[in-house]
Design a protein around this motif. Structure first.
Motif, mmCIF file in Angstrom:
data_model
loop_
_atom_site.group_PDB
_atom_site.id
_atom_site.type_symbol
_atom_site.label_atom_id
_atom_site.label_comp_id
_atom_site.label_asym_id
_atom_site.label_seq_id
_atom_site.Cartn_x
_atom_site.Cartn_y
_atom_site.Cartn_z
ATOM 1 N N ARG A 278 0.834 -1.209 0.000
ATOM 2 C CA ARG A 278 0.000 0.000 0.000
ATOM 3 C C ARG A 278 0.871 1.262 0.000
ATOM 4 N NH1 ARG A 278 -2.763 -1.378 3.930
ATOM 5 N NH2 ARG A 278 -1.997 -0.036 5.588
ATOM 6 N N ALA A 279 1.983 1.223 0.733
ATOM 7 C CA ALA A 279 2.901 2.364 0.744
ATOM 8 C C ALA A 279 3.526 2.578 -0.626
ATOM 9 C CB ALA A 279 3.990 2.154 1.803
ATOM 10 N N LEU A 280 3.872 1.508 -1.310
ATOM 11 C CA LEU A 280 4.436 1.640 -2.654
ATOM 12 C C LEU A 280 3.419 2.218 -3.633
ATOM 13 C CD1 LEU A 280 6.499 -1.648 -2.774
ATOM 14 C CD2 LEU A 280 7.418 0.647 -3.178
ATOM 15 N N GLY B 162 3.411 5.351 -6.577
ATOM 16 C CA GLY B 162 2.456 5.369 -7.679
ATOM 17 C C GLY B 162 2.470 4.118 -8.533
ATOM 18 N N ILE B 163 3.014 3.017 -7.996
ATOM 19 C CA ILE B 163 2.980 1.786 -8.780
ATOM 20 C C ILE B 163 1.533 1.322 -8.905
ATOM 21 C CG2 ILE B 163 5.308 1.111 -8.050
ATOM 22 C CD1 ILE B 163 3.910 -1.120 -6.373
ATOM 23 N N PRO B 164 1.191 0.621 -9.980
ATOM 24 C CA PRO B 164 -0.167 0.090 -10.107
ATOM 25 C C PRO B 164 -0.456 -0.931 -9.001
ATOM 26 C CG PRO B 164 1.010 -0.012 -12.213
ATOM 27 C CD PRO B 164 2.016 0.355 -11.163
ATOM 28 N N ALA B 165 -1.679 -0.974 -8.555
ATOM 29 C CA ALA B 165 -2.061 -1.892 -7.473
ATOM 30 C C ALA B 165 -1.747 -3.343 -7.823
ATOM 31 C CB ALA B 165 -3.538 -1.720 -7.146
ATOM 32 N N GLY B 166 -1.833 -3.704 -9.097
ATOM 33 C CA GLY B 166 -1.566 -5.074 -9.516
ATOM 34 C C GLY B 166 -0.089 -5.403 -9.670
ATOM 35 N N ASP B 167 0.776 -4.425 -9.480
ATOM 36 C CA ASP B 167 2.221 -4.613 -9.617
ATOM 37 C C ASP B 167 2.766 -5.052 -8.267
ATOM 38 O OD1 ASP B 167 4.910 -4.529 -10.142
ATOM 39 O OD2 ASP B 167 4.944 -2.452 -10.826
ATOM 40 N N ARG B 168 2.474 -6.295 -7.915
ATOM 41 C CA ARG B 168 2.847 -6.794 -6.575
ATOM 42 C C ARG B 168 3.674 -8.059 -6.709
ATOM 43 N NH1 ARG B 168 -1.096 -7.287 -1.311
ATOM 44 N NH2 ARG B 168 0.520 -7.971 0.129
ATOM 45 N N ALA C 269 6.587 3.783 -12.900
ATOM 46 C CA ALA C 269 5.912 4.745 -12.016
ATOM 47 C C ALA C 269 6.862 5.410 -11.039
ATOM 48 C CB ALA C 269 4.789 4.050 -11.249
ATOM 49 N N GLY C 270 6.780 6.710 -10.986
ATOM 50 C CA GLY C 270 7.532 7.484 -10.010
ATOM 51 C C GLY C 270 8.984 7.727 -10.336
ATOM 52 N N ALA C 271 9.496 7.144 -11.426
ATOM 53 C CA ALA C 271 10.926 7.253 -11.742
ATOM 54 C C ALA C 271 11.166 8.190 -12.919
ATOM 55 C CB ALA C 271 11.502 5.888 -12.055
ATOM 56 N N ARG C 272 12.289 8.851 -12.849
ATOM 57 C CA ARG C 272 12.779 9.621 -13.989
ATOM 58 C C ARG C 272 13.904 8.806 -14.567
ATOM 59 N NH1 ARG C 272 13.970 14.923 -10.706
ATOM 60 N NH2 ARG C 272 13.962 13.416 -9.062
ATOM 61 N N THR C 273 13.629 8.055 -15.636
ATOM 62 C CA THR C 273 14.631 7.161 -16.202
ATOM 63 C C THR C 273 14.857 7.468 -17.676
ATOM 64 O OG1 THR C 273 12.954 5.517 -16.784
ATOM 65 C CG2 THR C 273 14.021 5.287 -14.644
ATOM 66 N N GLU C 274 15.982 6.957 -18.161
ATOM 67 C CA GLU C 274 16.274 7.045 -19.578
ATOM 68 C C GLU C 274 16.267 5.637 -20.123
ATOM 69 O OE1 GLU C 274 19.415 10.651 -18.771
ATOM 70 O OE2 GLU C 274 19.943 9.059 -20.170
#
Length: 136
Positions: free
Chosen positions: A26-28, A33-39, A130-135
């Protein structure tokens, strides 16, 4: 797409272990902002002699540590990580874990370090998480 490993005392009953895992997830979802199904979580109970933590390191009074190791793609800002730690501690307190006993580490890597099935690097194809600034 984090992978979460939770190590804790075998004395914690299965329902409490599940509540702890739910609280971390739940904290993640809320902080990162990860999707709820990304567990993806691995919960491992240990005998007392298998969890060795200093009971007072950095002036934190530990008694029954719950160790949460989260492997995730790098790129989240510091403020997001600090919020994640606070949320995990608060959520685990709801499951009966003292905040002093919540030990969290983040292990960061890149998109090409993940294959979630079929021998493919799916996150490379996504280009971001989600939540990351990546290249890519």
């Amino acid at each position: 797409m984090p992978l979460v490993r939770i190590d804790l005392s075998a004395s914690r009953p299965p329902a409490v272990r599940r509540a702890i895992a739910d609280g971390v997830h739940r904290a993640l979802v809320d902080a990162v902002g990860i999707p709820a199904g990304d567990r993806f979580q691995i919960v491992t109970p240990h005998a007392p002699d298998e969890m060795l933590f200093d009971p007072a390191y950095l002036d934190v009074a530990r008694r029954d540590v719950v160790c949460v190791q989260i492997t995730l793609v790098a790129g989240r800002p510091r403020e997001l990580k600090l919020d994640l730690y606070r949320r995990i501690a608060a959520n685990l307190a709801d499951a009966g874990v003292r905040p002093e006993d919540v030990f969290v580490t983040l292990v960061e890597n890149t998109l090409d370090n993940w294959s979630v099935g079929n021998g493919q690097a799916q996150l490379v194809d996504l280009g971001t998480v989600a939540g990351a600034r990546t290249e890519p």
